[in-house]
Write a protein that holds these residues in place. Structure first.
Motif, PDB file in Angstrom:
ATOM      1  N   ILE A  31       0.858  -1.189   0.000  1.00  0.00           N
ATOM      2  CA  ILE A  31       0.000   0.000   0.000  1.00  0.00           C
ATOM      3  C   ILE A  31       0.889   1.232   0.000  1.00  0.00           C
ATOM      4  CG2 ILE A  31      -1.820   1.266   1.174  1.00  0.00           C
ATOM      5  CD1 ILE A  31      -2.663  -1.338   2.504  1.00  0.00           C
ATOM      6  N   VAL A  32       0.626   2.141  -0.909  1.00  0.00           N
ATOM      7  CA  VAL A  32       1.453   3.342  -1.025  1.00  0.00           C
ATOM      8  C   VAL A  32       0.968   4.432  -0.076  1.00  0.00           C
ATOM      9  CG1 VAL A  32       2.315   5.113  -2.582  1.00  0.00           C
ATOM     10  CG2 VAL A  32       1.921   2.791  -3.437  1.00  0.00           C
ATOM     11  N   VAL A  33      -0.297   4.752  -0.204  1.00  0.00           N
ATOM     12  CA  VAL A  33      -0.897   5.825   0.594  1.00  0.00           C
ATOM     13  C   VAL A  33      -2.256   5.363   1.071  1.00  0.00           C
ATOM     14  CG1 VAL A  33      -1.747   8.207   0.580  1.00  0.00           C
ATOM     15  CG2 VAL A  33       0.280   7.606  -0.758  1.00  0.00           C
ATOM     16  N   MET A  34      -2.608   5.723   2.285  1.00  0.00           N
ATOM     17  CA  MET A  34      -3.971   5.499   2.783  1.00  0.00           C
ATOM     18  C   MET A  34      -4.520   6.840   3.229  1.00  0.00           C
ATOM     19  SD  MET A  34      -3.824   1.869   4.826  1.00  0.00           S
ATOM     20  CE  MET A  34      -5.571   1.526   4.595  1.00  0.00           C
ATOM     21  N   GLY A  35      -5.819   6.971   3.144  1.00  0.00           N
ATOM     22  CA  GLY A  35      -6.377   8.262   3.509  1.00  0.00           C
ATOM     23  C   GLY A  35      -7.864   8.225   3.739  1.00  0.00           C
ATOM     24  N   TRP A  36      -8.379   9.373   4.139  1.00  0.00           N
ATOM     25  CA  TRP A  36      -9.798   9.545   4.423  1.00  0.00           C
ATOM     26  C   TRP A  36     -10.349  10.695   3.586  1.00  0.00           C
ATOM     27  CZ3 TRP A  36     -12.421   6.126   7.348  1.00  0.00           C
ATOM     28  CH2 TRP A  36     -11.666   5.278   8.167  1.00  0.00           C
ATOM     29  N   TYR A  37     -11.512  10.474   3.022  1.00  0.00           N
ATOM     30  CA  TYR A  37     -12.248  11.472   2.266  1.00  0.00           C
ATOM     31  C   TYR A  37     -13.645  11.545   2.852  1.00  0.00           C
ATOM     32  CZ  TYR A  37      -8.502  11.153  -1.203  1.00  0.00           C
ATOM     33  OH  TYR A  37      -7.283  11.174  -1.834  1.00  0.00           O
ATOM     34  N   ARG A  38     -14.357  12.628   2.543  1.00  0.00           N
ATOM     35  CA  ARG A  38     -15.733  12.735   3.010  1.00  0.00           C
ATOM     36  C   ARG A  38     -16.606  13.378   1.942  1.00  0.00           C
ATOM     37  NH1 ARG A  38     -14.720  17.214   7.836  1.00  0.00           N
ATOM     38  NH2 ARG A  38     -14.438  19.045   6.481  1.00  0.00           N
ATOM     39  N   THR A  50      -4.447  12.289   4.435  1.00  0.00           N
ATOM     40  CA  THR A  50      -3.759  11.124   3.888  1.00  0.00           C
ATOM     41  C   THR A  50      -2.462  10.912   4.655  1.00  0.00           C
ATOM     42  OG1 THR A  50      -2.577  12.435   2.233  1.00  0.00           O
ATOM     43  CG2 THR A  50      -4.675  11.464   1.551  1.00  0.00           C
ATOM     44  N   ILE A  51      -1.924   9.705   4.538  1.00  0.00           N
ATOM     45  CA  ILE A  51      -0.658   9.407   5.186  1.00  0.00           C
ATOM     46  C   ILE A  51       0.123   8.438   4.309  1.00  0.00           C
ATOM     47  CG2 ILE A  51      -1.677   7.543   6.582  1.00  0.00           C
ATOM     48  CD1 ILE A  51       0.292   8.442   8.842  1.00  0.00           C
ATOM     49  N   THR A  52       1.410   8.739   4.121  1.00  0.00           N
ATOM     50  CA  THR A  52       2.244   7.907   3.262  1.00  0.00           C
ATOM     51  C   THR A  52       2.894   6.780   4.064  1.00  0.00           C
ATOM     52  OG1 THR A  52       4.167   9.303   3.681  1.00  0.00           O
ATOM     53  CG2 THR A  52       2.762   9.901   1.819  1.00  0.00           C
ATOM     54  N   ASN A  53       3.649   5.960   3.352  1.00  0.00           N
ATOM     55  CA  ASN A  53       4.338   4.845   3.995  1.00  0.00           C
ATOM     56  C   ASN A  53       5.328   5.289   5.057  1.00  0.00           C
ATOM     57  OD1 ASN A  53       3.236   2.512   3.050  1.00  0.00           O
ATOM     58  ND2 ASN A  53       4.699   2.212   1.406  1.00  0.00           N
ATOM     59  N   ASP A  54       5.932   6.461   4.854  1.00  0.00           N
ATOM     60  CA  ASP A  54       6.911   6.921   5.843  1.00  0.00           C
ATOM     61  C   ASP A  54       6.265   7.736   6.943  1.00  0.00           C
ATOM     62  OD1 ASP A  54       8.301   9.742   3.890  1.00  0.00           O
ATOM     63  OD2 ASP A  54       6.285   9.306   4.629  1.00  0.00           O
ATOM     64  N   GLY A  55       4.932   7.745   6.962  1.00  0.00           N
ATOM     65  CA  GLY A  55       4.219   8.410   8.043  1.00  0.00           C
ATOM     66  C   GLY A  55       3.970   9.889   7.834  1.00  0.00           C
ATOM     67  N   THR A  56       4.201  10.400   6.643  1.00  0.00           N
ATOM     68  CA  THR A  56       3.976  11.809   6.383  1.00  0.00           C
ATOM     69  C   THR A  56       2.487  12.079   6.195  1.00  0.00           C
ATOM     70  OG1 THR A  56       6.136  12.022   5.316  1.00  0.00           O
ATOM     71  CG2 THR A  56       4.508  13.743   4.868  1.00  0.00           C
ATOM     72  N   VAL A  92     -20.453  11.508   5.034  1.00  0.00           N
ATOM     73  CA  VAL A  92     -20.050  10.110   4.922  1.00  0.00           C
ATOM     74  C   VAL A  92     -18.543  10.105   4.692  1.00  0.00           C
ATOM     75  CG1 VAL A  92     -20.268   7.946   3.643  1.00  0.00           C
ATOM     76  CG2 VAL A  92     -22.281   9.417   3.985  1.00  0.00           C
ATOM     77  N   TYR A  93     -17.841   9.377   5.533  1.00  0.00           N
ATOM     78  CA  TYR A  93     -16.382   9.324   5.452  1.00  0.00           C
ATOM     79  C   TYR A  93     -15.973   8.023   4.758  1.00  0.00           C
ATOM     80  CZ  TYR A  93     -15.803  13.404   8.386  1.00  0.00           C
ATOM     81  OH  TYR A  93     -15.819  14.698   8.862  1.00  0.00           O
ATOM     82  N   TYR A  94     -15.110   8.176   3.772  1.00  0.00           N
ATOM     83  CA  TYR A  94     -14.641   7.041   2.982  1.00  0.00           C
ATOM     84  C   TYR A  94     -13.148   6.837   3.182  1.00  0.00           C
ATOM     85  CZ  TYR A  94     -19.027   7.519   0.405  1.00  0.00           C
ATOM     86  OH  TYR A  94     -20.360   7.593   0.053  1.00  0.00           O
ATOM     87  N   CYS A  95     -12.767   5.586   3.332  1.00  0.00           N
ATOM     88  CA  CYS A  95     -11.359   5.229   3.385  1.00  0.00           C
ATOM     89  C   CYS A  95     -10.872   4.927   1.970  1.00  0.00           C
ATOM     90  CB  CYS A  95     -11.169   4.001   4.266  1.00  0.00           C
ATOM     91  SG  CYS A  95      -9.457   3.425   4.383  1.00  0.00           S
ATOM     92  N   ASN A  96      -9.655   5.340   1.686  1.00  0.00           N
ATOM     93  CA  ASN A  96      -9.041   5.079   0.389  1.00  0.00           C
ATOM     94  C   ASN A  96      -7.657   4.483   0.591  1.00  0.00           C
ATOM     95  OD1 ASN A  96      -6.895   6.475  -1.671  1.00  0.00           O
ATOM     96  ND2 ASN A  96      -8.701   5.663  -2.702  1.00  0.00           N
ATOM     97  N   ALA A  97      -7.325   3.525  -0.249  1.00  0.00           N
ATOM     98  CA  ALA A  97      -5.992   2.937  -0.212  1.00  0.00           C
ATOM     99  C   ALA A  97      -5.458   2.830  -1.635  1.00  0.00           C
ATOM    100  CB  ALA A  97      -6.025   1.566   0.448  1.00  0.00           C
ATOM    101  N   ASP A  98      -4.255   3.351  -1.842  1.00  0.00           N
ATOM    102  CA  ASP A  98      -3.560   3.193  -3.129  1.00  0.00           C
ATOM    103  C   ASP A  98      -2.721   1.924  -3.021  1.00  0.00           C
ATOM    104  OD1 ASP A  98      -2.798   6.636  -4.086  1.00  0.00           O
ATOM    105  OD2 ASP A  98      -4.654   5.487  -3.998  1.00  0.00           O
ATOM    106  N   ILE A  99      -3.154   0.894  -3.747  1.00  0.00           N
ATOM    107  CA  ILE A  99      -2.599  -0.447  -3.560  1.00  0.00           C
ATOM    108  C   ILE A  99      -1.881  -0.929  -4.811  1.00  0.00           C
ATOM    109  CG2 ILE A  99      -3.262  -2.860  -3.241  1.00  0.00           C
ATOM    110  CD1 ILE A  99      -5.381  -1.893  -1.265  1.00  0.00           C
TER     111      ILE A  99
END
Length: 126
Positions: A31-38, A50-56, A92-99
């Protein structure tokens, strides 16, 4: 098959707190980036954090100082701690993952695909 699933929404009074959780499951390379949208009715989906793999982390201005995004890479999970909630955070909050999936065997693809959860309702009463 990749699945993304959120949990933790609900009804809270203004000034209250909620914590959203999201898990990505299935067979994939990483997973590259995970995040929340609404999204609210009649409006476009907007980035919350959003948050990257290195925690940014990256936040939209209206939630800075109130929301905190964190990630457990080993568990393929992302969290959103929401404090000092306001009625305008209702959505409505949606989770997103760049996989990154597999091209063949154990070889990863050279690109990532976006996967979305089904959404979880957050309602903040005034």
């Amino acid at each position: 098959q990749v699945q993304v699933e959120e949990s933790g929404g609900g009804l809270v009074q203004s000034g209250g707190s909620l914590r959203l959780s999201c898990t990505a499951s299935g067979k994939f390379f990483g997973i590259v980036v995970m995040g929340w949208y609404r999204q609210t009715p009649g409006k476009q989906r907007e980035l919350v954090a959003t948050i990257t793999n290195d925690g940014t982390p990256n936040y939209r201005d209206s939630v800075k100082g109130r929301f905190t995004i964190s990630r457990d890479i080993g568990k393929n999970m992302v969290y959103l701690q929401m404090n000092s909630l306001k009625p305008e955070d209702t959505a409505v909050y949606y989770c997103n993952a760049d996989i990154i999936g597999y091209a063949s065997g154990t070889y990863p693809r050279g690109y990532s695909d976006k996967y979305w959860g089904q959404g979880t309702q957050v309602t903040v009463s005034s």
